[in-house]
Design a protein around this motif. Structure first.
Motif, PDB file in Angstrom:
ATOM      1  N   PHE A   1      -8.070  -0.296  -4.766  1.00 14.62           N
ATOM      2  CA  PHE A   1      -8.083   1.162  -4.848  1.00 14.62           C
ATOM      3  C   PHE A   1      -8.365   1.675  -6.259  1.00 14.62           C
ATOM      4  CE2 PHE A   1      -7.699   2.321  -0.686  1.00 14.62           C
ATOM      5  CZ  PHE A   1      -6.618   1.775  -0.021  1.00 14.62           C
ATOM      6  N   PRO A   2      -7.636   1.228  -7.255  1.00 16.52           N
ATOM      7  CA  PRO A   2      -7.976   1.721  -8.597  1.00 16.52           C
ATOM      8  C   PRO A   2      -9.392   1.353  -9.027  1.00 16.52           C
ATOM      9  CG  PRO A   2      -5.866   0.608  -8.630  1.00 16.52           C
ATOM     10  CD  PRO A   2      -6.464   0.348  -7.296  1.00 16.52           C
TER      11      PRO A   2
ATOM     12  N   LEU B   1      -5.715  -0.282 -13.105  1.00 16.46           N
ATOM     13  CA  LEU B   1      -6.213  -1.548 -12.578  1.00 16.46           C
ATOM     14  C   LEU B   1      -5.792  -2.706 -13.474  1.00 16.46           C
ATOM     15  CD1 LEU B   1      -8.093  -3.081 -10.594  1.00 16.46           C
ATOM     16  CD2 LEU B   1      -9.939  -2.649 -12.199  1.00 16.46           C
ATOM     17  N   SER B   2      -6.008  -2.545 -14.782  1.00 13.89           N
ATOM     18  CA  SER B   2      -5.675  -3.628 -15.702  1.00 13.89           C
ATOM     19  C   SER B   2      -4.177  -3.908 -15.700  1.00 13.89           C
ATOM     20  CB  SER B   2      -6.102  -3.270 -17.121  1.00 13.89           C
ATOM     21  OG  SER B   2      -7.458  -2.945 -17.157  1.00 13.89           O
ATOM     22  N   MET B   3      -3.387  -2.849 -15.720  1.00 18.78           N
ATOM     23  CA  MET B   3      -1.939  -3.045 -15.741  1.00 18.78           C
ATOM     24  C   MET B   3      -1.485  -3.748 -14.475  1.00 18.78           C
ATOM     25  SD  MET B   3       0.578  -2.446 -17.780  1.00 18.78           S
ATOM     26  CE  MET B   3       2.227  -3.084 -17.557  1.00 18.78           C
TER      27      MET B   3
ATOM     28  N   SER C   1       2.676   1.729 -10.285  1.00 11.64           N
ATOM     29  CA  SER C   1       1.850   2.535  -9.393  1.00 11.64           C
ATOM     30  C   SER C   1       2.503   3.881  -9.120  1.00 11.64           C
ATOM     31  CB  SER C   1       1.578   1.797  -8.085  1.00 11.64           C
ATOM     32  OG  SER C   1       2.794   1.454  -7.468  1.00 11.64           O
ATOM     33  N   GLY C   2       3.830   3.902  -9.001  1.00  8.73           N
ATOM     34  CA  GLY C   2       4.509   5.158  -8.706  1.00  8.73           C
ATOM     35  C   GLY C   2       4.416   6.150  -9.854  1.00  8.73           C
TER      36      GLY C   2
ATOM     37  N   VAL D   1      -6.606   7.669  -5.317  1.00  9.78           N
ATOM     38  CA  VAL D   1      -6.590   6.205  -5.209  1.00  9.78           C
ATOM     39  C   VAL D   1      -5.262   5.649  -5.696  1.00  9.78           C
ATOM     40  CG1 VAL D   1      -9.077   5.876  -5.322  1.00  9.78           C
ATOM     41  CG2 VAL D   1      -7.769   5.951  -7.429  1.00  9.78           C
ATOM     42  N   MET D   2      -4.653   6.343  -6.675  1.00 14.54           N
ATOM     43  CA  MET D   2      -3.387   5.851  -7.179  1.00 14.54           C
ATOM     44  C   MET D   2      -2.292   6.008  -6.137  1.00 14.54           C
ATOM     45  SD  MET D   2      -3.778   4.371  -9.916  1.00 14.54           S
ATOM     46  CE  MET D   2      -2.061   4.084 -10.219  1.00 14.54           C
TER      47      MET D   2
END
Lengths: 640, 100, 183
Positions: free
Chosen positions: A14-15, A130-132, A98-99, A41-42
């Motif tokens: 998604f990201p 995405l990277s995290m 993500s939250g 997307v998040m």
């Protein structure tokens, strides 16, 4: 038990999709589309993460969800298979990332409403997420490093987002380069670990494999690896000595500060140490270093924060300080305490930054607290959210920060680090002082706002205040997952994480209540002091500053560490680079050799050509010399 | 009895004189004559050695040397004439056009 | 041949060779060269190479030297008055020549030239039959090639030495004129 859960890949997809969309289609489809897709997307990602986490909770303790991807590297016996894993530790992390990330994306829609570069902003922000997530979900050290580097890149991109300002671009570069120095240490740590294990025939850097074969790592190699990896952590998580980039990173948009430099990226170091707990348990010296640096950094940064006039800078140093607490926790062996504080910190620090952003947005870019004041009636939602966050960070009993900070101090004391505990307790008092100073200067007292900005002053739109409320909610109740043993569900959080990070074995017995009371007492003194200085007797700070002029200057100029680094590192490096390497070796030696080689050929040719002077007799003379030589040879042959 | 070594010494002497003449004189024609001297010295050596060996090879070689010397003299002199027509000089120092 | 005769001829040839090199007047050099050639021819005949000796006089001294003489007269060369080059060259040249001479003389030292020779020559040695015998059997190819060489030399000499015809002179004049106009 391990359950295969292919949907984990969606957390990354998604990201990634968001990045591509915002980058390529965003400018064309307009602000509306980007504002939908960016946060959208998040939220989708958060939904999948929640689903995975709920699934995990239903499994027996110590289970994990995994999703193998593909074989990436292969070199002889060494191989790296990429894969995602959600166990208790990474489950907590992925939920937080993500939250909190999703809500900060939402907030950004409002904050960046007047900026034309929205597509680039959201693509960078999604790329960061995405990277995290790669970092957090990685099941091996190499993939974690990929995420590690990725967040560093995004940090650079987002700090220098408004690159037209040379100072902002410079700060972005500074962040990247300082991070890079830490990353070099991280890489060396990976190499050390691999070489230690390869000796025994183990060539994998998968966390499960590492834990299984942890016994093969000698304590020397473990200490070296631990220290080197921690060097990477000091860069990424802004500890001494590589914290210098974080305060300057505040030139980026405030949501970026909230997400990257408060809630997620800077916590990567803590996550790494917790992830490799089995390695650090083999190296008590390395852990002692981690804990000491954590405590020192916490105190050090706190002292700087008490005099800073810029609201974001206070929060930046506060972040450095709180990260110090987290490292104090994991360095003392209380890994779950460190992660607990990481989680609560994400809530309240993220909230603090978003509220600061709200204030700055309302004041059209003003960040100097000396030009604020009496804003609580004009910005009610912001004020109440900020109050809750401040109460949380000051570890006021009941709020999230209280439980997490107390666990850390308890862990520090019980592992035998008395002086570090004391430092941490004092720092708690300092934290309360500067946080309430911030609150009082911004929202209370006389209004020092510039007249021109007064009538434009209004509360932020709903899209910005909703995330504030949500985070305030979690800042309040977020600590209730870990209660004192015996009360309700007791230390549920620690028990949840125990299969992954191990159990904490106290070396010193202490009464938690006593410690808690002591720490809270110090916090109370801090709050009282701030109340007195900034609300009751407003002239006191100036008097104190005038009285201790030298100390005040030193703190204001952040101990002049940047200048020190410039003197010790940057200038010598530039000198070597320019004078020695450039002028000395490159120009003089290398260019010189090439040039002189050419000149030598040219001048020798110049000399030799004079032999051919057109005079036949000279030619014949040389010929004669040759003949004499040949005949001499024959004479020699005949003679012998 | 004429010793072979005397004849060879004589041949060497005339050859050396020829070389010296070639190096020292500036007039092209005299230089050419020095070349002829050298050729003749070698002829003498061939004849003497052939005579001592009792074979006709030496004389045959001399025969060829003389032929070639004749051809060479013809062409060389033609060149000298051609040069003289263009340059009006046969002094070696003036004829250094083929230089760097 | 009698020793006295040998020494006389040897001295004569060396002296006249020196004369070639030293004389200022090119005609005098030429005459000295002729004398050298004749004395060498005598030496040839003394060694038993009768045909070659005569050929030396007829062809070499007779034809080639006359050719030289014609050229000298044609060019109307004066007596040389200019200095003969730099001292350095003369000095070094003399030393080099002396070195060469010394080297070659080592071969002439007694004991070096150990040649088994026949005291007497075979019958007909040095006669025209003997010469032809080797010439047309062993050295036949060289003979043929030499004749081609002579042909080439003749053609070359004629081509090099002739004056341009009137047509060529005119063409050359036109070339020069057009080049001047372009410049």
């Amino acid at each position: 038990m391990n359950l295969e859960f292919a949907a984990l890949a969606l957390i990354l997809v998604f990201p990634a999709a968001g990045v591509l969309f915002n980058l390529f289609l965003g400018p064309r489809l307009g602000r509306g589309a980007v504002n939908l897709v960016g946060p959208g997307v998040m939220f989708l990602c958060f939904a999948v993460a929640t689903w995975a986490f709920v699934t995990l909770m239903r499994l027996p303790a110590g289970s994990a969800l995994f999703c193998p991807l593909w074989r990436w590297l292969e070199a002889g016996s060494f191989h790296v298979e990429l894969g995602l894993k959600v166990d208790a530790l990474s489950g907590v992390m992925v939920m937080v990332v993500s939250g909190v990330g999703a809500f900060i994306h939402l907030y950004s829609v409002g904050y960046m409403a007047h900026d034309d570069d929205y597509a680039r902003y959201f693509s960078y922000l999604n790329l960061f997420a995405l990277s995290m997530l790669i970092l957090v979900l990685a099941d091996n050290l190499v993939m974690m490093f990929v995420g590690w580097e990725g967040v560093g890149l995004c940090s650079y991109l987002l700090i220098g987002f408004w690159y037209a300002n040379p100072q902002f671009a410079y700060n972005g570069r500074k962040a990247f380069i300082v991070n890079r120095i830490g990353d070099a240490g991280f890489l060396l740590g990976i190499f050390t670990l691999l070489s230690a294990l390869a000796h025994h025939g183990v060539w994998s850097l998968n966390f499960a494999d590492l834990q299984k074969h942890a016994g093969l790592i000698g304590s020397g190699a473990a200490t070296a690896t631990g220290l080197l990896l921690f060097m990477g952590a000091t860069g990424k998580s802004a500890q001494i000595p590589l914290y210098v980039w974080l305060p300057d990173a505040m030139v980026g948009p405030t949501p970026v500060s909230a997400l990257i430099h408060a809630a997620t990226m800077v916590t990567a170091g803590v996550y790494m140490v917790a992830r490799l707990n089995f390695l650090y348990m083999l190296a008590p010296d390395a852990m002692a270093v981690v804990a000491t640096i954590g405590a020192l950094t916490a105190f050090f940064a706190g002292t700087i924060a008490i005099v800073q006039p810029d609201i974001k800078r206070v929060l930046a140093y506060s972040t450095v300080s709180q990260l110090g607490y987290m490292f104090l926790g994991v360095g003392s062996g209380a890994f779950s305490a460190g992660i607990f504080h990481l989680m609560t910190h994400a809530f309240f620090k993220g909230l603090l930054f978003l509220c600061a952003g709200s204030v700055i947005h309302a004041l059209e870019g003003e960040q100097d607290m000396n030009k604020m004041g009496a804003l609580r009636t004009r910005l009610p939602v912001t004020f109440w959210s900020m109050l809750i966050a401040t109460l949380a960070i000051c570890a006021v009993p009941g709020f999230s920060g209280y439980f997490s900070k107390d666990s850390i101090l308890e862990g520090a004391y019980e592992s035998g680090h008395f002086w570090l505990w004391l430092l941490g307790a004092i720092t708690a008092g300092i934290t309360c002082f500067y946080m309430f100073r911030l609150l009082f200067m911004t929202f209370f007292g006389e209004s020092r706002v510039e007249p021109g900005k007064l009538h434009h002053l209004h509360e932020s739109p709903a899209i910005m205040t909703i995330p504030l409320v949500v985070l305030a909610f979690f800042a309040t109740i977020g600590g209730w997952v870990e209660l004192p043993v015996g009360l309700l569900w007791g230390d549920a959080f620690t028990r949840f994480l125990a299969p992954v990070v191990g159990d904490f074995k106290p070396a010193v017995v202490a009464s938690p209540a006593m410690l808690s009371a002591l720490a809270t007492g110090l916090s109370g003194i801090g709050i009282l002091l701030a109340y007195v200085c900034y609300l009751r007797l407003p002239g006191v700070p100036q008097l104190v500053a005038a009285r201790f002029k030298g100390l005040y200057q030193l703190l204001l100029e952040k101990y002049r560490i940047d200048e020190l680094y410039d003197l010790l590192v940057t200038r010598p490096l530039f000198f070597i680079s320019d004078q020695i390497l450039n002028k000395g070796i490159d120009q003089l030696v290398i260019d010189g050799t090439a040039n002189r080689a050419g000149l030598a050929v040219e001048s020798s040719g110049e000399a030799v050509r004079r032999v051919e002077d057109g005079n036949v007799q000279h030619y014949a003379f040389v010929y004669l010399l040759g003949v004499i030589g040949i005949v001499a040879y024959y004479v020699y042959l005949v003679m012998h | 009895m004429v010793q072979l070594s005397w004849l060879m010494a004589l041949s060497a002497a005339i050859f050396a004189i020829g070389v010296a003449g070639f190096l020292i004189r500036r007039n092209i024609l005299v230089m050419f004559m020095s070349i002829e001297l050298m050729l003749n010295a070698v002829n003498l050596a061939f004849i003497s050695l052939g005579s001592r060996l009792g074979t006709m090879d030496g004389q045959t070689i001399v025969f060829f040397v003389m032929t070639v010397a004749a051809a060479e003299a013809a062409v060389g002199l033609a060149i000298i004439i051609s040069i003289f027509r263009n340059r009006e000089t046969v002094h070696a120092d003036d004829l250094t056009l083929l230089r760097w | 041949m009698p020793l006295v005769l040998f020494w006389f001829l040897a001295t004569l040839s060396v002296v006249s060779a020196l004369g070639v090199v030293v004389q200022r007047n090119p005609v005098h050099s030429l005459l000295a060269l002729v004398l050298t050639l004749v004395s060498l021819a005598a030496l040839f005949i003394g060694q038993g190479a009768v045909v070659v000796g005569f050929l030396q006089v007829i062809v070499y001294a007779g034809a080639i030297m006359v050719l030289f003489l014609f050229v000298i007269w044609l060019l109307n060369l004066p007596v040389e008055t200019r200095s003969t080059g730099r001292l350095v060259v003369k000095f070094l040249g003399t030393i080099a020549v002396a070195a060469l001479l010394a080297e070659i003389e080592t071969f002439s030292m007694p004991g070096q030239l150990q040649l088994k020779f026949s005291a007497t020559h075979p019958a007909g040695y040095g006669s025209i039959e003997a010469l032809s015998q080797t010439l047309f059997s062993q050295y036949l190819i060289a003979f043929e090639v030499t004749s081609v060489l002579l042909l080439v030399a003749v053609v070359g000499a004629v081509a090099l030495a002739r004056r341009s015809t009137m047509v060529e002179v005119q063409e050359r004049a036109e070339q020069l004129a057009s080049r001047e106009k372009a410049a």
